[in-house]
Design an enzyme around this catalytic site. Sequence first.
Site, mmCIF file in Angstrom:
data_model
loop_
_atom_site.group_PDB
_atom_site.id
_atom_site.type_symbol
_atom_site.label_atom_id
_atom_site.label_comp_id
_atom_site.label_asym_id
_atom_site.label_seq_id
_atom_site.Cartn_x
_atom_site.Cartn_y
_atom_site.Cartn_z
ATOM 1 N N ASP A 23 0.290 5.421 1.938
ATOM 2 C CA ASP A 23 -0.608 6.568 1.918
ATOM 3 C C ASP A 23 0.007 7.692 2.755
ATOM 4 O O ASP A 23 0.395 7.466 3.902
ATOM 5 C CB ASP A 23 -1.961 6.139 2.500
ATOM 6 N N ASN A 25 -1.564 10.916 3.022
ATOM 7 C CA ASN A 25 -2.510 11.964 3.447
ATOM 8 C C ASN A 25 -3.750 11.444 4.159
ATOM 9 O O ASN A 25 -4.731 12.170 4.325
ATOM 10 C CB ASN A 25 -2.915 12.835 2.249
ATOM 11 N N ASP A 27 -6.108 9.339 3.338
ATOM 12 C CA ASP A 27 -7.380 9.003 2.672
ATOM 13 C C ASP A 27 -7.522 7.497 2.417
ATOM 14 O O ASP A 27 -8.478 7.055 1.783
ATOM 15 C CB ASP A 27 -7.555 9.801 1.364
ATOM 16 N N ASP A 31 -0.197 6.876 -2.408
ATOM 17 C CA ASP A 31 -0.051 8.038 -3.288
ATOM 18 C C ASP A 31 1.423 8.332 -3.577
ATOM 19 O O ASP A 31 2.318 7.670 -3.041
ATOM 20 C CB ASP A 31 -0.742 9.269 -2.679
ATOM 21 N N ASP A 100 3.679 2.659 -16.705
ATOM 22 C CA ASP A 100 2.797 1.683 -17.340
ATOM 23 C C ASP A 100 2.151 2.338 -18.557
ATOM 24 O O ASP A 100 1.706 3.482 -18.483
ATOM 25 C CB ASP A 100 1.711 1.261 -16.341
ATOM 26 N N ASP A 201 0.992 -2.718 -21.122
ATOM 27 C CA ASP A 201 -0.129 -3.565 -20.727
ATOM 28 C C ASP A 201 -0.685 -4.350 -21.923
ATOM 29 O O ASP A 201 -0.966 -3.762 -22.974
ATOM 30 C CB ASP A 201 -1.216 -2.638 -20.165
ATOM 31 N N GLU A 258 3.718 -6.809 -21.662
ATOM 32 C CA GLU A 258 2.944 -7.900 -21.069
ATOM 33 C C GLU A 258 2.332 -8.684 -22.220
ATOM 34 O O GLU A 258 1.650 -8.105 -23.064
ATOM 35 C CB GLU A 258 1.846 -7.327 -20.164
ATOM 36 N N HIS A 331 1.012 -7.590 -9.574
ATOM 37 C CA HIS A 331 -0.278 -7.140 -9.028
ATOM 38 C C HIS A 331 -1.461 -7.971 -9.523
ATOM 39 O O HIS A 331 -2.585 -7.759 -9.066
ATOM 40 C CB HIS A 331 -0.485 -5.670 -9.406
ATOM 41 N N ASP A 332 -1.241 -8.882 -10.464
ATOM 42 C CA ASP A 332 -2.318 -9.729 -10.987
ATOM 43 C C ASP A 332 -2.214 -11.171 -10.504
ATOM 44 O O ASP A 332 -3.056 -11.999 -10.827
ATOM 45 C CB ASP A 332 -2.252 -9.787 -12.528
HETATM 46 C C1 NOJ Z 1 -3.187 -6.415 -17.394
HETATM 47 C C2 NOJ Z 1 -2.987 -5.678 -16.118
HETATM 48 O O1 NOJ Z 1 -1.819 -6.122 -15.512
HETATM 49 C C3 NOJ Z 1 -4.218 -5.918 -15.290
HETATM 50 O O2 NOJ Z 1 -4.090 -5.477 -13.973
HETATM 51 C C4 NOJ Z 1 -5.376 -5.251 -15.973
HETATM 52 O O3 NOJ Z 1 -6.575 -5.575 -15.308
HETATM 53 C C5 NOJ Z 1 -5.507 -5.690 -17.430
HETATM 54 N N1 NOJ Z 1 -4.257 -5.796 -18.103
HETATM 55 C C6 NOJ Z 1 -6.341 -4.703 -18.183
HETATM 56 O O4 NOJ Z 1 -5.649 -3.488 -18.319
#
Ligand code: NOJ
Length: 560
Positions: A23, A25, A27, A31, A100, A201, A258, A331-332
């Site tokens: 970050d 700034n 908040d 960013d 993405d 995605d 993905e 990130h998932d």
């Molecule tokens: C896969 C993404 O990696 C995930 O973070 C997202 O919640 C779902 N697709 C829906 O876009």
Amino acid sequence: MVCMKRWWKEAVVYQIYPRSFKDSNGDGIGDLQGIIEKLDYLKKLGIGVVWLSPVYQSPNDDNGYDISDYRAIMKEFGTEKDFEELLQGMHQRGIKLVMDLVVNHTSDEHKWFIESRSSKDNQFRDYYIWRNGKDGNPPNNWGSFFSGSAWKYDKATDQYYFHLFSTKQPDLNWENKKVRSEVYDMMKFWFDKGIDGFRMDVINLISKVPGLPDGEKGENDLYGNGFPFTANGPRIHEFLQEMNREVLSKYDIMTVGEAPGVDPKTAELYVNSDRNELNMIFQFELMDIDSGEHGKWDIKPWKLTTFKEIMFKWYDTLKGKGWNSLFLNNHDQPRMVSRFGNDKEYRVESAKLLATFLHTWQGTPYIYQGEEIGMTNVHFNDISEYKDIESINMYKEMSALGVPKETLMKGIYAKGRDNARTPIQWNSSENAGFTDGKPWINVNPNYKEINVERALADKSSVFYYYQKLIQLRKQYEVIVYGDINMLYKDDESIFAYTRNLNNERLLVILNFFDSKVEFNLPEDIEYKATELLISNYQVEEHDLHSIRLRPYEARVYLLK
Ligand code: NOJ
């Protein structure tokens, strides 16, 4: 066919989840200027490509994976000017930018959906999937990935719209040609700005089986399984080939799709270079290795032999035809050192071991932010500290059914997506140096011990190990293109293989657990001399016919 050389096969990709990166700034939200501040850090690591999770305008129901304007930058992240500066800053440092592409769905706040829901005869109506209910129930029995039905009733027109993910993520109707050309125009808009590729995605979910029939529903299931009717649907390859023809083929870029629910045989249809679809896909067979019969929250122990079998099957099926992507977290997914390594006593050793595997197998390695310093899963005490819609919805739905809190939290600790989304730990100051304000999600309390500043000050850190692996990839073609020959296939502790390319030969020896085990190089592998390229322990003895491997020990030799 011969394996063609390509820049995206030789590169190492680094994924940035911008909300949690840096970050600038105050908040509390990461960013673009924060990323710009850290470009020299990425350059020092040596990566060649950044995959940037969505930075487009979004109400953030799913942290940017719900896009309300594909051509605008999210206000919390900065401006278009910041974006230009970021892209330029990356290119100046020899780093490519992959964005993405989230086009299975938009946000319900996207102008197309606002129009679409306004009336049945609106010109955007057919951009989405609308159906009548059945006797006061949704059009079919499918559940959404984020709990609840996959349909939401909309009073204005007395119909339901379809959403595979949250109710604020209505699925686009890819059967509609206009939708497809809007998407292609938008992709060109970003390519013309100079970006170098797209991570797509859930791209294998865009073609749905017409008729949207009810899915199988077990006795204890709340919803039917719509997955077989949405994954790898009837027109998926036609759509991707069209996209390739209309857009992708016109640029020197990379694509990675993905693709949940794809096996290696099906994968070939997506990535076989003769078919002109995608360069790579992310497979989930490995990510499901510790999921029980009830899915991701149903955790079961995993076995190294299964791990090896999955990796080899993907390598072997795609060999010479398509290309693999290699990742152990994103990130998932939970943090890899917590899931596949040992994030306590052997955190550093096991983080390096897993990295050695990722960077010496055949395919393009993806590093998820923080992985390069061995960041770990987080254990927040209460559900109120969690921010991810998937975990929160699951918790609500299951608590209402009487599942005990402890069971639910156990699942979230092991698999919750927020494990990967706590802020990057830059230093040991308040909030780990991520922000001067209040972070949107709490930092992992272990930031004083695990942070970038410490890693950079310690030559034996996980960071420098990654730096070396990346540099070796640039130096030895065998690491990128070499064939794989598996050793120790049935061993539950040792993962070992050789890689061969022309005159270069590599031997990789990995002890995946904390016990000491003996490695003996098979007699038929001959060599005159060895050179140790990298290892996560000091090595004094190099007799490959008898090595006592220490916990999580990893060694890579060049055989001469
Ligand atoms: C896969 C993404 O990696 C995930 O973070 C997202 O919640 C779902 N697709 C829906 O876009």
